[in-house]
Design an enzyme around this catalytic site. Structure first.
Site, PDB file in Angstrom:
ATOM      1  N   VAL A  78       0.727  -1.036  -0.026  1.00 19.05           N
ATOM      2  CA  VAL A  78      -0.182  -0.007  -0.040  1.00 19.05           C
ATOM      3  C   VAL A  78       0.770   1.276  -0.128  1.00 19.05           C
ATOM      4  CG1 VAL A  78      -1.713   1.083   1.220  1.00 19.05           C
ATOM      5  CG2 VAL A  78      -1.733  -1.085   1.187  1.00 19.05           C
ATOM      6  N   CYS A  79       1.858   1.082   0.623  1.00 20.33           N
ATOM      7  CA  CYS A  79       3.034   2.144   0.852  1.00 20.33           C
ATOM      8  C   CYS A  79       3.262   3.081  -0.624  1.00 20.33           C
ATOM      9  CB  CYS A  79       4.018   2.103   1.765  1.00 20.33           C
ATOM     10  SG  CYS A  79       3.714   1.629   3.247  1.00 20.33           S
ATOM     11  N   PRO A  80       3.894   2.099  -1.535  1.00 16.16           N
ATOM     12  CA  PRO A  80       4.260   2.666  -2.744  1.00 16.16           C
ATOM     13  C   PRO A  80       3.039   3.410  -3.390  1.00 16.16           C
ATOM     14  CG  PRO A  80       4.504   0.539  -2.993  1.00 16.16           C
ATOM     15  CD  PRO A  80       3.979   0.735  -1.563  1.00 16.16           C
TER      16      PRO A  80
ATOM     17  N   LEU B 258       2.609   7.037  -1.449  1.00 22.59           N
ATOM     18  CA  LEU B 258       3.485   7.989  -1.844  1.00 22.59           C
ATOM     19  C   LEU B 258       3.710   8.454  -3.257  1.00 22.59           C
ATOM     20  CD1 LEU B 258       6.519   6.494   0.421  1.00 22.59           C
ATOM     21  CD2 LEU B 258       4.678   8.062   1.158  1.00 22.59           C
TER      22      LEU B 258
END
Length: 187
Positions: free
Chosen positions: A46-48, A51
């Protein structure tokens, strides 16, 4: 305990930005608006997406005088490696702060102590270094960075227009409210 209205606590961290390692402290959050976006870890799922979405809003945020800082408990070296090897992350132009000591994550009360990772927390900080807005999501729920632009505009409007507040779904140029006895029970 809420961080709203509280000044960012002292810290010192290393960050990756524009191909270089830099130092970041609480002083970086003074003199301009800032968005601090905590996320669990580099090289995840989920993080990329978050960001990358934040990068899509970066130019609009910069136009509003906002600097963006992403933070995870990874090191600044890991941020560089991720930036160098991920198509989505390689586009990031904002500051990527490493927090391996977890001090920054603790200061912002987003550290998941059991996992040693930061929760998904977004903080809007005014030019005095004071937290004006907070959003914290569970690990599986990604954020929508497009909402930051309007939140920043509202926060800046309220700061520049004492005695006025922005109602729900306020858009720049829209009507604001002046809290008073005349409005009690009429909204």
């Amino acid at each position: 305990m809420s961080l709203i209205g509280k000044e960012v606590q002292p810290f010192a961290a290393k960050a990756f930005h524009n191909g270089e390692f830099i130092d970041v402290t609480e002083e970086n959050f003074k003199g301009q608006w800032s968005v601090v976006c905590f996320y669990p870890a580099d090289f995840t799922f989920v993080c990329p997406t978050e960001l990358g979405d934040l990068q899509d809003q970066y130019a609009a945020l910069k136009e509003l005088g906002v600097e963006v800082y992403s933070v995870s408990t990874d090191t600044h070296f890991t941020h560089k490696a991720w930036h160098d090897h991920s198509e989505a992350i390689s586009k990031i132009e904002y500051i990527m702060v490493g927090d391996p000591s977890q001090k920054l994550s603790r200061n912002f009360d987003v550290l998941n102590e059991e996992e040693g990772l930061a929760d998904r927390g977004t903080f809007i900080i005014d030019p005095d270094g004071v937290v004006q807005a907070v959003e914290i999501n569970a690990g599986g729920i990604g954020r929508d960075a497009s909402t930051l632009v309007n939140k920043i505009k509202a926060a800046q409007y309220v700061r520049n227009n004492p005695g006025e507040v922005c109602p729900a779904k306020w858009q720049e140029g829209g009507e604001t409210l002046k809290p008073s006895l005349d409005l009690v029970g009429k909204i």
